[in-house]
Enzyme design. Structure first.
Site, PDB file in Angstrom:
ATOM      1  N   CYS A 107      43.396  64.011  34.382  1.00  0.00           N
ATOM      2  CA  CYS A 107      43.669  62.206  34.776  1.00  0.00           C
ATOM      3  C   CYS A 107      43.021  61.155  35.137  1.00  0.00           C
ATOM      4  O   CYS A 107      41.640  62.199  35.343  1.00  0.00           O
ATOM      5  CB  CYS A 107      44.150  62.797  36.591  1.00  0.00           C
ATOM      6  SG  CYS A 107      42.751  63.434  37.869  1.00  0.00           S
ATOM      7  N   HIS A 127      46.961  56.943  43.574  1.00  0.00           N
ATOM      8  CA  HIS A 127      45.400  56.130  44.400  1.00  0.00           C
ATOM      9  C   HIS A 127      45.888  54.156  45.009  1.00  0.00           C
ATOM     10  O   HIS A 127      44.614  53.844  44.797  1.00  0.00           O
ATOM     11  CB  HIS A 127      44.696  56.272  43.224  1.00  0.00           C
ATOM     12  CG  HIS A 127      44.179  57.430  43.186  1.00  0.00           C
ATOM     13  ND1 HIS A 127      44.086  58.200  41.961  1.00  0.00           N
ATOM     14  CD2 HIS A 127      43.040  58.134  42.981  1.00  0.00           C
ATOM     15  CE1 HIS A 127      44.162  59.420  41.650  1.00  0.00           C
ATOM     16  NE2 HIS A 127      42.965  59.492  43.054  1.00  0.00           N
TER      17      HIS A 127
END
Length: 760
Positions: free
Chosen positions: A650, A701
């Site tokens: 990621c 996020h």
């Protein structure tokens, strides 16, 4: 007299004060005034801790990210937030995370797409990527920096403002329309000049301008941009200290030394070979700042060795020599004195941010007055260095013998992927577009409280296990209701994906307060890899096998891979990183085999930090990728064909290392693609990735909840590059930082999108 200074200080606070203030504001529990008050208190505390240096950084404090700060200073806001009329700090948070506060009438309750986030060079710090187009314009808003400067001046701080340089700012950004970022330099430079004028009007003498891009391999256009930029900024109104860090200048050294600036900072930890050429090439009136204390690791500096280096340089340069840490201290914890529970021997080997600045002061005193005046301090330092070097806790012959027995067969699967895939499909019987998550589920207050009580001895082991099993059962039930195809146990027992494993491996030590900012309010507490690594016992098998008893669906075993454990630890510096990584690989391999033996048929080995460890120069990539990929293969590839191996990556740019990712030979890879709008999948236009892939379709996020339509659109984009039969549907990362109230509707939309894709 040698000048001492610092390039930047940890902003999060010794007790994570900024984290808690940010989250209180975002959750509607406090207001902007309280948040700003916390910022002022932290800046005052941090400047007080740096007293004794000749120049202290100002402007290094940020409420989220210093690169995003620069975007707002330069007026470079994404078009989607330009019409916002509320408080600028709310708009700032909208770019950072898609939304600001959850309260009030600020107009920011609805979400927007958050700015793309990626790694800051080769660190574990994440920054918000500046966005550019052919029509981008710039306008100065220096209010943030000038307010911090005024605060410092009121406190009597010898201030050195810190800003990201114009070329590096363009370098770390992205063009959204394919236009050249360098074409924007003529528009950008007048705004930088205006900013320097504003600082000069406040009486500033020195400005630190960070240009870390100078330690990378630059195309001719970028090199020429440096010459043009600093010729334009050389107005004589302020003195410029051009700061480079994280690596060597090498072929860029003549360019850096020829720029019309008054000082040059080089990383003398990672780029010691640059020192002598820089002394020879710099004009005779230019300051040379040497970063002689490692700003990215926590080992005590060998002061006598550094003095051996610096004394002859000081004799030659005199007042032109400045000394500092190698880079901003953002990447290390604040204060070792807080670590009262840490093993005494290991503690004596360490230095955190405040202690590193003490080392700078000691070095300066020794250079100015001679070593004799500091005999006791230097002897104590040398004793600590020798203690670590000779400790039997560091060097274990049995581990070195295990490394010597590694051969190529250890990293090979029994059969090639097509044969494995057929066997796995027959065993797992998954539908098209199988859905799963990356591993963790929300770490609720109840989970954290149980873990804290267990650590304090208020909860015995049996009660703690019972509490964690209840949380696992909850996670499994929720996944069953949602209709996910491959389940996870939710990881309630894990404080952090690296620290959890480090705690169970011999050769690691742990801190209580060694927090380091990863992004925004997210902090990590990197474990300290101080010695040879062994795995005394199984680390995850009990939790995973319990979770499997609760469902008939496949349950993934969740592990962190050796490269990520390495890159997200504070790593010993007395042997090559490749050796430490192979030690970790052997330990994880034992865990993989134990999971398989326990009946776990899908095992995910996260390598989120694979690319992060790449050297900054492509010419040096091959060696790193060779041992990093081999370490993963050794960890993963001892299993039978029927066992499906997943890996996850990621928030890094993977396009240029796809062949190496393919060489890992994982059956399924999941990657972040949501914030970049599937941009990462452009790599598949030219590279035929052979195995299965799950492009992340839910940006975890951000508090924003993706719609079914949004997820379906992302998957359709993925389907243009990757055959449908090899696509998975999943979030882009673990869900531990999100609340259940966000996770459930987001995953419900994700499952619905996958079902619609199957029907289509």
């Amino acid at each position: 007299m040698v000048t001492t200074h610092n390039l930047g200080f940890p902003r999060i606070g010794a007790q994570r004060e900024l984290k808690f203030a940010l989250e209180a504001y975002w959750n509607g529990k406090s207001g902007l005034d309280a948040l700003r008050d916390t910022g002022r208190r932290l800046r005052k505390t941090h400047w007080a801790g740096q007293q004794g240096l000749d120049l202290l950084p100002v402007g290094d404090f940020s409420f989220y990210d210093q690169v995003l700060d620069m975007s707002f200073t330069l007026g470079n806001l994404p078009e989607r937030v330009r019409d916002f009329r509320g408080d600028p700090l709310d708009n700032y948070f909208r770019v950072a995370r898609g939304r600001s506060a959850s309260h009030g009438d600020c107009g920011c309750g609805h979400g927007v797409q958050a700015g793309e986030m990626t790694k800051w060079f080769d660190t574990n710090y994440h920054y918000i990527v500046p966005e550019f187009s052919a029509s981008t314009s710039f306008s100065l808003d220096a209010s943030r920096l000038l307010e911090q400067l005024d605060e410092a001046r009121a406190l009597g701080i010898p201030a050195k403002p810190v800003i990201l340089g114009p070329v590096s700012y363009l370098f770390v950004g992205k063009s959204k329309d394919g236009s050249s970022r360098l074409d924007l330099l003529p528009r950008l430079l007048p705004v930088y000049a205006e900013l320097l004028d504003a600082l000069a009007s406040r009486g500033v003498e020195w400005v630190q301008i960070d240009e870390p891009a100078l330690v990378t391999e630059l195309d001719p256009g970028w090199a020429q941009a440096y010459a043009a930029a600093y010729q334009a900024l050389n107005t004589g109104k302020v003195k410029i200290l051009l700061a480079t860090y994280f690596g060597q200048l090498l072929e860029n050294l003549p360019l850096a030394c020829a720029l019309p600036v008054q000082g040059l900072h080089i990383d003398a930890v990672n780029g010691a070979a640059d020192i002598e050429p820089a002394i020879a090439a710099l004009p005779r009136d230019t300051v040379l700042s040497l970063g002689v204390v490692n700003g990215r690791n926590i080992w005590k500096t060998d002061l006598n060795r550094v003095l051996d280096l610096l004394e002859p340089i000081h004799a030659r340069l005199g007042d032109r020599l400045w000394i500092a840490p190698s880079c901003s201290l953002l990447h290390v914890p604040v204060d070792l004195n807080s670590e009262t529970a840490l093993d005494g021997d290991i503690r004596s080997w360490l230095a955190f941010a405040l202690q590193k600045l003490d080392e700078i002061k000691l070095l300066a005193r020794a250079l100015d007055g001679g070593r004799a005046a500091l005999r006791a301090e230097l002897q104590a330092n040398q004793a600590a260095i020798a203690s670590r070097r000779n400790s039997p806790r560091v060097n274990k012959p049995q581990v070195k013998a295990a490394l010597a027995s590694i051969d190529a067969a250890l990293g090979r699967r029994q059969s090639p992927y097509p044969l494995r895939a057929e066997k796995q499909a027959g065993l797992l019987k998954l539908p098209a577009f199988p859905t799963t998550t990356i591993g963790s589920f929300p770490q609720t207050a109840e989970i954290r409280q149980a873990r804290l009580r267990f650590r304090k001895g208020e909860l015995d082991l049996a009660a703690y296990k019972e509490a964690m099993r209840a949380e696992i059962a909850l996670a499994v039930r929720e996944q069953e209701v949602l209709g996910l195809d491959v389940l996870v146990h939710g990881e309630p027992e894990r404080n952090d994906m690296v620290e959890y494993f480090g705690e169970q491996l011999e050769g690691y030590a742990f801190t209580q307060y060694g927090w380091v900012q990863s992004y925004g309010s997210r902090c990590v507490k990197p474990p300290i890899l101080f010695g040879d690594i062994t795995r005394p016992q199984a680390m995850t098998v009990e939790w995973i096998t319990y979770a499997q008893t609760l469902t008939q669906k496949p349950m993934k075993g969740m592990l962190t891979g050796p490269v990520t454990i390495l890159n997200w630890s504070f790593v010993r510096d007395d042997q090559p990183r490749s050796v430490s990584c192979l030690q970790l690989a052997l330990a994880i391999r034992q865990e993989v085999l134990d999971l398989e033996k326990a009946g776990v048929r899908i095992i995910q080995i996260d390598e989120a930090a694979l690319r992060e460890g790449l050297p900054l120069r492509k010419s040096q990539w091959s060696d790193y990728l060779g041992w990093a990929v081999e370490s993963f293969r050794i960890a993963a590839n001892g299993v039978r064909d029927e066992t499906q191996i997943h890996t996850h990556m990621c928030y890094s740019e993977f396009n240029d290392i796809m062949p190496s990712i393919a060489d890992m030979d994982a059956d399924v890879i999941t990657i972040e693609t949501s914030r970049s709008d599937m941009e990462l999948l452009d790599a598949f236009d030219s590279f035929n990735y052979p195995n299965e892939i799950g492009p992340g379709v839910y940006d975890i996020h951000s508090p924003n909840i993706p719609t079914q339509e949004h997820i379906s659109d992302l998957m359709r984009k993925a389907g243009r590059r990757i055959p449908a039969e090899r696509l998975w549907v999943n979030p882009d990362c673990g869900l531990k930082t999100r609340a259940w109230s966000e996770v459930i509707p987001a995953l419900k939309n994700m499952v619905a999108a996958a079902r619609a894709l199957r029907e289509a």
